[in-house]
Design a protein around this motif. Structure first.
Motif, mmCIF file in Angstrom:
data_model
loop_
_atom_site.group_PDB
_atom_site.id
_atom_site.type_symbol
_atom_site.label_atom_id
_atom_site.label_comp_id
_atom_site.label_asym_id
_atom_site.label_seq_id
_atom_site.Cartn_x
_atom_site.Cartn_y
_atom_site.Cartn_z
ATOM 1 N N ARG A 60 15.472 48.127 35.479
ATOM 2 C CA ARG A 60 14.520 47.512 34.360
ATOM 3 C C ARG A 60 13.372 47.199 36.072
ATOM 4 O O ARG A 60 12.677 48.049 36.038
ATOM 5 C CB ARG A 60 14.456 46.333 33.484
ATOM 6 N N GLY A 61 14.391 46.852 37.070
ATOM 7 C CA GLY A 61 13.926 45.910 38.155
ATOM 8 C C GLY A 61 12.706 47.841 38.714
ATOM 9 O O GLY A 61 12.029 47.860 38.483
ATOM 10 N N TYR A 62 13.759 48.589 39.148
ATOM 11 C CA TYR A 62 13.448 49.423 39.192
ATOM 12 C C TYR A 62 12.108 50.746 38.521
ATOM 13 O O TYR A 62 11.343 50.850 39.343
ATOM 14 C CB TYR A 62 14.983 50.882 39.136
ATOM 15 N N ALA A 63 12.406 50.588 37.238
ATOM 16 C CA ALA A 63 11.069 51.261 36.339
ATOM 17 C C ALA A 63 9.842 50.414 36.535
ATOM 18 O O ALA A 63 9.227 50.669 36.981
ATOM 19 C CB ALA A 63 12.083 51.381 34.856
ATOM 20 N N LEU A 64 10.207 49.259 36.893
ATOM 21 C CA LEU A 64 8.601 48.461 36.611
ATOM 22 C C LEU A 64 7.819 48.165 38.001
ATOM 23 O O LEU A 64 6.786 48.737 38.625
ATOM 24 C CB LEU A 64 9.056 46.727 36.443
ATOM 25 N N MET A 65 8.729 48.602 38.942
ATOM 26 C CA MET A 65 8.174 48.572 40.365
ATOM 27 C C MET A 65 7.626 50.136 41.002
ATOM 28 O O MET A 65 6.352 50.151 41.216
ATOM 29 C CB MET A 65 9.404 48.573 41.433
ATOM 30 N N GLU A 66 8.588 51.472 40.123
ATOM 31 C CA GLU A 66 7.695 52.227 40.306
ATOM 32 C C GLU A 66 7.013 52.313 39.491
ATOM 33 O O GLU A 66 5.310 52.840 40.218
ATOM 34 C CB GLU A 66 8.849 53.349 39.647
ATOM 35 N N ALA A 67 6.708 51.796 38.289
ATOM 36 C CA ALA A 67 5.475 52.242 37.166
ATOM 37 C C ALA A 67 4.456 51.447 37.972
ATOM 38 O O ALA A 67 2.925 51.986 37.679
ATOM 39 C CB ALA A 67 5.828 51.862 36.251
ATOM 40 N N ALA A 68 4.847 50.570 38.478
ATOM 41 C CA ALA A 68 3.767 49.202 39.039
ATOM 42 C C ALA A 68 3.078 50.363 40.525
ATOM 43 O O ALA A 68 1.215 50.179 40.866
ATOM 44 C CB ALA A 68 4.458 48.087 39.592
ATOM 45 N N ASP A 69 3.327 50.582 41.116
ATOM 46 C CA ASP A 69 3.260 50.964 42.384
ATOM 47 C C ASP A 69 2.149 52.419 42.053
ATOM 48 O O ASP A 69 0.933 52.611 42.686
ATOM 49 C CB ASP A 69 4.477 51.692 43.300
ATOM 50 N N ALA A 70 2.371 53.175 41.403
ATOM 51 C CA ALA A 70 2.131 54.326 40.433
ATOM 52 C C ALA A 70 0.728 54.334 40.271
ATOM 53 O O ALA A 70 -0.201 54.838 40.481
ATOM 54 C CB ALA A 70 2.645 55.403 39.760
ATOM 55 N N GLU A 71 0.562 53.048 39.778
ATOM 56 C CA GLU A 71 -0.871 52.451 39.139
ATOM 57 C C GLU A 71 -1.390 51.753 39.679
ATOM 58 O O GLU A 71 -2.101 51.042 39.223
ATOM 59 C CB GLU A 71 -0.846 52.045 36.997
ATOM 60 N N GLY A 72 -0.818 50.602 41.193
ATOM 61 C CA GLY A 72 -1.976 50.099 42.055
ATOM 62 C C GLY A 72 -1.807 48.800 40.889
ATOM 63 O O GLY A 72 -2.868 47.863 41.352
ATOM 64 N N MET A 73 -0.594 48.687 40.360
ATOM 65 C CA MET A 73 -0.209 47.415 39.359
ATOM 66 C C MET A 73 0.244 46.142 40.243
ATOM 67 O O MET A 73 1.386 46.401 40.756
ATOM 68 C CB MET A 73 -0.249 47.532 38.414
ATOM 69 N N VAL A 74 -0.110 44.877 39.795
ATOM 70 C CA VAL A 74 0.676 43.947 40.279
ATOM 71 C C VAL A 74 2.049 44.021 39.323
ATOM 72 O O VAL A 74 1.977 43.826 38.549
ATOM 73 C CB VAL A 74 0.293 42.310 40.792
ATOM 74 N N ALA A 75 3.199 44.044 40.054
ATOM 75 C CA ALA A 75 4.438 43.455 39.802
ATOM 76 C C ALA A 75 4.721 41.891 39.162
ATOM 77 O O ALA A 75 5.226 41.670 40.330
ATOM 78 C CB ALA A 75 5.220 44.979 40.023
ATOM 79 N N LEU A 76 4.924 41.715 37.515
ATOM 80 C CA LEU A 76 4.800 41.052 37.363
ATOM 81 C C LEU A 76 6.224 40.172 37.312
ATOM 82 O O LEU A 76 6.910 40.850 36.479
ATOM 83 C CB LEU A 76 3.890 39.875 37.007
#
Lengths: 533, 533
Positions: free
Chosen positions: A385-401
């Protein structure tokens, strides 16, 4: 001179952003000037932001600060200003520069430096050695910075003894849960004790782990509140402040009077002379506020502090929005609710892992009106889940909380880079009991967290309380065991888990500090340590 | 009394492990006693380990320290001992307890506390206010702790002026690359300046980020080296130290003589009386070392420091061995080589990702004799490697080592939770140029890193040098640009990248500090910051 029109410029600077901050300061100074203020005051380290950390150790940065200060006072020559900044003279001090008429007229340095944790100032600044007052048109004004007001017999009190008609305290006062109003009570007790009016100018907004609660205020010489600015957000509070009458003798013979004061014996007192305040300047009508801003309830204050931290981390960090993993737990649900209140639902997305909790998560996302993103990784570990969150957030320029809490961090109930993964962890300094409290409080204003999410957590947590006692209370072990209702075996077991989780705490994302002992930032153990009580 | 037989017990305690450390101290005290030592001296904070961090804020921990001290002096009553520990009396001090005959005879507190970064002591300890000396059989001994020896006119110098025949300095002196021998030169200059013999008792081993370089030594009153212990590892150095003759007047009228010393005017001097040292005790033959241990070359010292850090992080953390990702790069190859030298090839495994660099990695693993583990994840992101490493290491109880360097951390050349994933990052405080230097040095003693791995990196790196200047040197920007050979655009571009990498630095694993400015631990920027030069 019986009164002075003060402008308390409660701004929210960005750490290190000298260009943006100086533009902000100029804007507020111009607004204050337009409203006929005699003097505009900014918070502690307003120009650099609080605080620029190791930039302060760079001569280049300090030189830039001076250049931007020059730009400020040359841009707004018509109104006297007090601007907080790291000042490089014979030493580097946390100072307030007094500027007027296109020049720097003097400065006031801070003497008492906090040496600990997130506010570590002793590492960067030398303490100021002199007692300074400014004299203008028959009034003596004592200017000091945060801690210098709090010590009995400290610099602010010495300024009063040297005859100050008004004390101005410039602060970057960080929020601590349950201590709202603490700064105000300190100011009140000071004003009453020294029979001198006090203007307390605080910072607003958040900077990484620190949240500044705003609430700048003016207290009369009788210890009664004259005006209070808004909490947490920027504000410009303009107030006509009655001055304490300065005894003739002091004004006539400052040196002697300073000598006669008890605690100023060994401290040289200097006076910065300024032309009398703008008697000729036409006073604009003062937009008087009907009544001071009301203080917030403890839950409202804590919730607002967390929301402020999220907004400023996202905006100051140039992220486009926020993303988090939403499951069936209460912490992610609260995290999502605060984030939506902070950024708006259009800027928040939820990653929903398949399986248990999926339906609840979707229901929660629906209540908040946020977009759901399905995760399709076939990994079993929480790190997936951590992996998925970081990859998705980085891809969209979002902050991963991350939704980790203080309880998780204390005992390692979560996986490093798994549930802990993120750029920011808004609930990091909240015990599970506070998560419950805030969830119920927020839902009392309309359901944003499914009641079925809260229900299983709605009970006492003796372990949380035991952890809180061990970590936050300064007790001997016997006393702690009694207070926590555990025996030696329970104590040893808890310490074993606390020790094992140090690696998690060291590598957890930053998050707002809302207690005096934030794990990882201000409370650490040795990593390769082995204490057993 | 013309000489004293001193035992310098250079031990390697575990932070917080009061039981283990007190057993270690008892063992060394018994060994010293058996060799006829008059006094056995342990390093700074020997009982608690250096340092136990926020455990020091716990009354329970401090009480435990006292209980373990009692166990020590009751176990070894026959030899006077100086034991470093956090001492809770009217305040909490970083102290040396003097014990003899089954009781504590007194204590010596530290006055100058480092307030910064990894050695943050000012947060936990109050400075000692008194000047103390011990008096025994006609000899006056001044005992002090680390920094108290280094300041001109400081406590150690005051002890000399009060008549000390010998100065004992107890230290936990952290290694800094390129500064080997620095402590020794400080001791030498002190001994020569004050014409007093000095015994410097240092800690060995590593504790999280700090590596202690050992090398305890005794310097004669003429500033000449009498003996030096081994570097980095535990040692027991027993030396007959000739004492400086204490003037009769001082011994007869201590109070008066203390008053007459220039710098001790405002400090009360106390004398701890101890029975004359064991003249009757039969002296065992002293196992004299032929010559002092030779100091290490700079490369050897740095390499040993990193190996020491790996060994102690692994063993103190109860890991079964170490695991790392090996590709075609130079940093993982060096990391693997040091780890194998530290732990032995049987305790190290390499994860080898498929694709480019795979053959080179296998060749490197073969040279080092370590096991290769294939990764079969089908993810493309650098985080996939980090994911695989953490899962594999956790499953086998191994420490996951990241191979990130200071250059990576400075500019964010790697991915958070990707290349940075790990429990420990041995090369974290090494610039790329140091990685190259150490790789070539290690290979000069036999090829352990394939030459083809080193070759592409074997050149100057102007960017590394520019980063080093910006981060480690205290210069104005004009000067820095000139030194680094870059213009304003280059400076701005570098700062932009340095700022963007702060999130990576904050969440990077801990690693040994070998420079005075370790990124993340001792050099930080605001996360949501925006400085541009």
């Amino acid at each position: 001179m019986e009164a002075i029109r003060l402008a308390l410029a409660q701004i929210n600077p960005i750490a290190g952003d000298l260009k943006g901050n100086s533009d902000l300061i100029i804007t507020y100074a111009e607004r204050a000037s337009a409203q006929g203020a005699d003097l505009v005051v900014f918070p502690e380290l307003a120009l650099s932001g609080y605080h620029p950390r190791d930039l302060i150790a760079s001569k280049g940065f300090l030189t830039s600060c001076l250049a931007h200060l020059k730009k400020i006072y040359e841009s707004v020559p018509g109104i006297p200003m007090l601007v907080g900044l790291p000042l490089m003279e014979s030493s580097v001090t946390n100072s307030a520069a007094l500027c007027f008429g296109g020049a720097q007229a003097g400065s006031f340095g801070k003497s008492h430096m906090p040496g600990r944790g997130l506010q570590e100032e002793a590492k960067y600044f030398d303490p100021a050695g002199e007692l300074q007052l400014m004299r203008t048109g028959g009034a003596l004004i004592g200017v000091n910075i945060r801690e210098d007001l709090w010590y009995i017999g400290g610099p602010a009190e010495q300024q009063c003894r040297a005859g100050a008609s008004l004390i101005i305290n410039m602060s970057a006062w960080p929020f601590v849960s349950g201590r709202t109003g603490f700064a105000e009570r300190l100011v009140m007790s000071f004003a009453a004790r020294c029979a001198t009016p006090v203007a307390f100018v605080n910072m607003a907004g958040a900077s990484d782990e620190l949240v500044f609660e705003g609430g700048s205020l003016v207290m009369g010489a009788d210890g009664r509140l004259i005006a209070r600015a808004r909490p947490f957000v920027e504000d410009l509070l303009i107030v006509d402040v009655p001055l304490r009458e300065t005894p003739e003798s002091i004004n006539a013979e400052p040196a002697e009077s300073a000598d006669s004061a008890e605690s100023t014996e060994s401290i040289e007192t200097h006076f910065i002379e300024l032309p009398a305040f703008t008697q000729e300047r036409q006073k604009a009508a003062l937009a008087v506020r009907e009544s001071p801003e009301e203080p917030l309830s403890p839950e409202q204050a804590l919730y607002s502090a967390l929301a402020t931290a999220i907004v400023d981390f996202t905006e100051k960090g140039n992220y486009k929005g926020a993303m988090l993993v939403l499951g069936g737990g209460i912490a992610p649900a609260l995290n999502a609710a605060i984030t939506v209140d902070a950024l708006g639902s259009a800027s928040v997305s939820a990653l929903v892992p398949p399986g248990k909790g999926e339906d609840t998560a979707r229901r929660g996302a629906e209540l908040l009106g946020i977009k759901c993103i399905e995760i399709t990784l076939d990994m079993k570990s929480p790190r997936a889940r951590g992996y998925a969150l970081m990859e998705a957030a980085d891809a969209e320029g979002m902050v991963a909380l991350s939704s980790i809490t203080k309880s998780d961090l204390a005992t390692g109930g979560v996986t490093l880079y798994g549930e802990s993964a993120g750029h920011f962890a808004p609930l990091k300094d909240l015990w599970g009991t506070d998560v419950l409290l805030l969830s119920k409080w927020r839902n009392s204003m309309g359901e944003v967290i499914p009641a079925s999410v809260i229900e299983p957590y709605d009970k006492d947590s003796p372990e949380d309380e035991a952890l809180r006692i061990l970590i936050e209370e300064d007790m001997g072990f016997d006393e702690a065991m009694q207070a926590a209702g555990i025996g030696p075996a329970g104590l040893e077991e808890l310490f074993k888990r606390i020790q094992a989780a140090e690696q998690l705490r060291r590598q957890a994302p930053p998050g707002p500090r809302v207690t005096p002992k934030a794990l990882g930032a201000e409370w650490t153990l040795p990593l390769a340590g082995r204490f057993r009580p």
